[in-house]
Design a protein around this motif. Structure first.
Motif, PDB file in Angstrom:
ATOM      1  N   THR A 140       0.803  -1.226   0.000  1.00 18.20           N
ATOM      2  CA  THR A 140       0.000   0.000   0.000  1.00 18.20           C
ATOM      3  C   THR A 140       0.837   1.279   0.000  1.00 18.20           C
ATOM      4  O   THR A 140       0.327   2.346   0.333  1.00 18.20           O
ATOM      5  CB  THR A 140      -0.950   0.011   1.211  1.00 18.20           C
ATOM      6  OG1 THR A 140      -0.176  -0.053   2.418  1.00 18.20           O
ATOM      7  CG2 THR A 140      -1.908  -1.171   1.164  1.00 18.20           C
ATOM      8  N   CYS A 153      -0.988   3.640  -2.232  1.00 19.00           N
ATOM      9  CA  CYS A 153      -2.426   3.848  -2.010  1.00 19.00           C
ATOM     10  C   CYS A 153      -2.641   5.080  -1.145  1.00 19.00           C
ATOM     11  O   CYS A 153      -3.140   4.996  -0.016  1.00 19.00           O
ATOM     12  CB  CYS A 153      -3.041   2.628  -1.328  1.00 19.00           C
ATOM     13  SG  CYS A 153      -3.240   1.203  -2.378  1.00 19.00           S
ATOM     14  N   THR A 173       1.590  -2.661   4.828  1.00 17.81           N
ATOM     15  CA  THR A 173       1.738  -1.225   4.934  1.00 17.81           C
ATOM     16  C   THR A 173       2.990  -0.924   5.754  1.00 17.81           C
ATOM     17  O   THR A 173       3.796  -1.809   6.016  1.00 17.81           O
ATOM     18  CB  THR A 173       0.466  -0.593   5.538  1.00 17.81           C
ATOM     19  OG1 THR A 173       0.623   0.826   5.581  1.00 17.81           O
ATOM     20  CG2 THR A 173       0.192  -1.118   6.945  1.00 17.81           C
ATOM     21  N   SER A 176      -1.128   5.561   4.963  1.00 14.90           N
ATOM     22  CA  SER A 176      -1.509   4.219   4.547  1.00 14.90           C
ATOM     23  C   SER A 176      -2.078   3.390   5.697  1.00 14.90           C
ATOM     24  O   SER A 176      -3.092   2.713   5.532  1.00 14.90           O
ATOM     25  CB  SER A 176      -0.308   3.502   3.927  1.00 14.90           C
ATOM     26  OG  SER A 176      -0.606   2.166   3.652  1.00 14.90           O
TER      27      SER A 176
END
Length: 395
Positions: free
Chosen positions: A20, A23, A47, A54
């Motif tokens: 991630t 993200c 993460t 995140s």
């Protein structure tokens, strides 16, 4: 989706994990991306404290009910080999301060909204100093041990961008149950670490097998042609997942749309992901090697690392590996992308730029193939330095 045992943790991970780091556009996009990954059968989300918001976004996604969903729908169930749970890993940098690590663990638990971490990774164990912090009696592992004892952490491992010798030393501490590291069709240096970790029954997580393995989502035409009838990304995935020692590959999607390519490949990997390479796949890999050797001829760096250390702190093998790829496969964009990181990414990508070479000649008698290393360094710098005025590094 196929699933594999993550070494001695005994967790059953999907062969693709959602990383991630990218993200970060918004909470809504991150949650939607995680939902899409779960729908594809991904059971592991990774993460880190250093990935912006995140951890918070993953926590929101988890609270949306994903952790309790074994199967998204009947259609998805047809593609599952095992029932599904969501496993969370977060990563925290090494520190000599046990109390700082203790606080970081608790803060991660709070942001993720969980009482316990399935797995904690020491993030970026990249230097000998980092390893000393980890192995010291009063270092960060004291806090990790307390967290394991009281149930806040279930399993511990480490991620690394360090040199092979450091990775092997970290594995040999026997402090860890898994390792996250770079390894690919275009970077085989860490194979001995794969072997050592497997011998110790450690879970093996491959970092960025698409982007940092060669920007394989956007390959040059030369590479596309050499890998036919496979895409370069597909061939790299098959190279990695044909190896039973490897548990899972990171997919660093920034949004749900970037998971569509993985979805298209899943039919292939559900049938062949864990099997040995076919003769056609092995032939494509040999074709890559032969082409590179024919193009580079006597300038091919074989990555023996005998040229190190360099008095100017140039990471000679990595510089020449980027040249190998740029000249041999026309991977110019990737070469520029990675070359810009020298002198700009600290311990994550160590080494000075190739134009720092002082022609001292220390490396020349150590090269078993008699490469003219200073000349090749200068050539690489000119090839990969990029145009004037562009940003030095962004990753």
């Amino acid at each position: 989706m196929d699933y594999r045992r993550f070494g001695k943790t005994n967790l059953l991970y999907s062969v693709f994990s959602l990383g991630t780091m990218r993200c970060l556009a918004s909470e809504a996009i991150a949650v939607e991306t995680i939902h899409q990954a779960i729908a594809l059968g991904i059971t592991h989300v990774e993460t880190a404290t250093g990935y912006g918001k995140s951890e918070e976004f993953v926590g929101v996604a988890r609270r949306s009910g994903l952790a309790d969903s074994k199967v998204a729908d009947g259609e998805a169930a047809d593609h599952l080999r095992e029932p599904r749970s969501l496993y969370l890993t977060t990563k925290i940098p090494p520190t000599p301060d046990a109390d700082a690590m203790e606080r970081s663990i608790d803060q991660s638990l709070q942001r993720l909204g969980v009482d316990a971490l399935d797995s904690l990774g020491i993030h970026g164990l990249n230097t000998w100093e980092h390893l000393a912090w980890v192995t010291a009696n009063d270092g960060c592992m004291r806090a990790v041990d307390r967290a394991i004892a009281d149930g806040r952490v279930r399993h511990v491992g480490f991620s690394t961008h360090g040199f092979l010798e450091l990775i092997l030393a970290a594995i040999d501490t026997d402090l860890f149950e898994f390792v996250n590291l770079h390894y690919s069709l275009f970077f085989g240096r860490n194979e001995p670490a794969i072997a050592r970790a497997s011998a110790k029954d450690m879970g093996i997580f491959i970092i960025s097998p698409a982007d940092k393995a060669g920007m394989l989502h956007t390959p040059p035409q030369t590479l596309i042609d050499l890998c036919q009838p496979y895409s370069p990304l597909q061939l790299n995935y098959r190279f990695l997942l044909s190896d039973p020692r490897i548990t899972t590959l990171s997919v660093g999607a920034a949004n749900p749309q970037e998971l569509h390519e993985l979805e298209a490949l899943l039919t292939v990997f559900c049938n062949a992901g864990g099997q040995a390479l076919t003769p056609e796949e092995s032939g494509a890999i040999e074709r890559l090697k032969t082409h590179q050797a024919n193009v580079l001829q006597s300038d091919l760096c074989r990555q023996c690392y005998a040229c190190l250390p360099c008095p100017e702190e140039i990471h000679i093998p990595e510089v020449l590996r980027l040249r190998n790829l740029a000249v041999g496969y026309q991977m110019q964009a990737f070469g520029e992308y990675r070359y810009r990181m020298f002198e700009n990414a600290g311990h994550w990508f160590p080494g000075t730029k190739a134009n720092r070479c002082s022609d001292c000649g220390d490396c020349l008698p150590r090269c078993p193939h008699a490469l003219d290393i200073p000349a090749l360094l200068r050539d690489t710098h000119e090839r990969l330095k990029g145009s004037a005025g562009r940003r030095l590094w962004q990753d």
